[in-house]
Design an enzyme around this catalytic site. Structure first.
Site, short mmCIF file in Angstrom:
data_model
loop_
_atom_site.label_atom_id
_atom_site.label_comp_id
_atom_site.label_asym_id
_atom_site.label_seq_id
_atom_site.Cartn_x
_atom_site.Cartn_y
_atom_site.Cartn_z
N PRO A 247 0.65 -1.27 0.10
CA PRO A 247 0.20 -0.05 0.06
C PRO A 247 0.88 1.27 -0.07
O PRO A 247 1.58 1.42 1.06
CB PRO A 247 -0.83 -0.25 1.23
N ASP A 421 6.09 2.47 1.58
CA ASP A 421 5.12 1.07 1.80
C ASP A 421 4.50 1.32 3.03
O ASP A 421 5.16 1.22 4.39
CB ASP A 421 6.20 -0.09 1.83
N HIS A 422 3.27 1.63 3.14
CA HIS A 422 2.65 2.02 4.41
C HIS A 422 2.59 0.77 5.31
O HIS A 422 2.44 1.13 6.58
CB HIS A 422 1.24 2.46 4.50
N ARG A 423 2.80 -0.31 5.05
CA ARG A 423 3.13 -1.61 6.03
C ARG A 423 4.20 -1.44 6.90
O ARG A 423 4.29 -2.06 7.96
CB ARG A 423 3.17 -2.99 5.18
#
Length: 449
Positions: A247, A421-423
């Protein structure tokens, strides 16, 4: 004793490759260090060297063959004193035979199997006869088995060329793509027509193709289809994977470049005697590396149930090359001077454009930078290069109205957009990295301290 030459693993992740070109032919004497073939991996075309001496007695995989698995026997070398008979007797191990069978272009099959043939196949000649035959190949006659590479078969079927009228110049008289150039087109052979009418058997999915790949509808628009290279397949697969799995969050800052451009001019004047000329990109590579060291929460990779924290900043730099994009790496960019970064970047970019990068020079990296400013692009967002967790997209520096010391002025400003990468990276940490990067570029003396 016969020596089997196997498809090498030219990188830690290589599972298969394309045997792009043979640099030797059957009967050639070779010694250690001689170049045998050019092998195309997903990122580069690399040369395969001999490590033994002898005579090339058999070439088992024709040039141009795609999807040759690592470990597949591609040729056999015999000692110079052993003669051709020894080479003919050299047989791959049972496991290797299966790999060769899968990788080697097969002889033309009957019409019901979907191949382009005008005659029923006859039994294959023994391996010893194929290995020792020296007479120049002649066009196949009625009743002869036609040997052709898969690409040649497909092109012949598309162009309506009768393979029985073609003289093969490949190993053992095999018909290759070049043999079809200039050949007169005609009506498709009966076998080819039958093949076109019959539904094709489902083929196993290629590991290097994007999961969403499918046929392109034909709308009657004049066009030409070009087969994808291994590099383009890998780019499509990895970017599709990145957008589907990671994401993305995008953060943009405007950065004033005047101080950095002034410092660049001063440094280049002092470095001129050493033949070094810093580019803006060299300085931005350094700035990103230092920013990652100051904000280590962004110098990470997401691994599902683990988070990998890197202790140094290795910056992958996007370089456009014919047929695609590759990212050579400046290792420990935060610990190197900008002159060192400039020298390394020039060397890596030249090797990238010549297709001579070694796997260690483009595999890895902890974060990436992509600069399209030299093409006048004001702002863009880049796709993260997995397993990295961020990439910095650099736009063009341009004169803009800008508030300087509470007064409106004209300044040289660029827009930089970080993709995260929002993770792995929270928005606040990404914002802190962008703020730190901006401060380093606007106060660049911190890059030479």
């Amino acid at each position: 004793m016969p020596i089997e030459l196997k498809m090498p693993a030219l990188s830690p992740t290589m599972e298969e490759g394309t045997l792009a070109k043979w640099l030797v032919k059957e009967g050639d004497a070779v010694k250690s260090g001689d170049l045998l073939a050019e092998i195309e991996t997903d990122k580069a075309t690399m040369e395969f060297e001999a490590i033994d001496e002898g005579v090339v007695s058999q070439i088992l995989v024709a040039e141009g063959t795609d999807g040759v698995k690592v470990g597949t026997v591609i040729a056999v070398i015999t000692g110079e004193g052993e003669g051709e008979d020894a080479g003919a007797k050299a047989a791959p191990t049972p496991a290797a035979k299966e790999e060769v069978k899968a990788a080697e272009p097969q002889d033309v099959a009957p019409a019901k199997a979907g191949a382009a043939s005008v005659s029923a196949p006859t039994p294959a000649a023994p391996a010893s006869a194929r290995a020792t035959e020296k007479a120049p190949p002649a066009p196949a006659k009625s009743g002869d088995r036609i040997k052709a590479s898969p690409l040649a078969k497909r092109l012949a079927a598309e162009r309506g060329i009768d393979l029985a009228t073609i003289t093969g110049t490949g190993p053992g008289g095999r018909i290759v793509k070049d043999d079809l150039d200039g050949a007169p087109a005609g009506a498709a052979t009966p076998a080819a027509a039958a093949s076109a009418a019959a539904p094709a058997a489902p083929a196993p999915a290629a590991t290097s193709a994007p999961a969403t790949a499918g046929p392109i509808p034909d709308f009657g628009i004049p066009h030409e289809d070009t087969k994808l290279s291994g590099m383009r397949k890998t780019i499509a697969r990895r970017l599709t994977q990145s957008m589907q799995e990671a994401p993305h969050i995008y953060l943009t800052v405007d950065i004033r470049l005047d101080a950095l451009l002034k410092l660049r001019g001063e440094l280049n004047a002092s470095l001129e005697s050493r033949g070094v000329k810093l580019s803006v990109n060299d300085m931005l590579i350094k700035a990103l590396a230092v920013a990652l060291e100051r904000v280590p929460a962004c110098n990470v990779s997401f691994g599902g149930d683990v988070m990998r924290q890197y202790s140094r900043a290795d910056i992958s730099v996007a370089v456009s090359i014919p047929g695609g994009l590759i990212t050579p790496i400046i290792t420990d960019a935060g610990g190197k001077s900008m002159s060192k970064i400039s020298t390394e970047m020039s060397e890596l970019a030249a090797k990238a454009k010549e297709g001579k990068l070694q796997p260690a020079e483009y595999q890895g990296g902890t974060a990436s930078i992509s600069n399209m400013g030299m093409m006048g692009i004001k702002q863009f967002t880049a796709v993260i290069n997995p397993p990295q967790a961020m990439i910095m997209a650099i736009g063009a520096g341009e004169k803009r109205p800008y508030v300087v010391d509470d007064a409106l002025a004209i300044a040289t400003v660029m827009s930089a957009t970080g993709s995260f990468d929002h993770r792995a990276i929270d928005g606040a940490d990404g914002a802190l990295l962008m703020k730190t990067f901006k401060e380093l570029v606007e106060n660049p003396l911190g890059l030479v301290a």
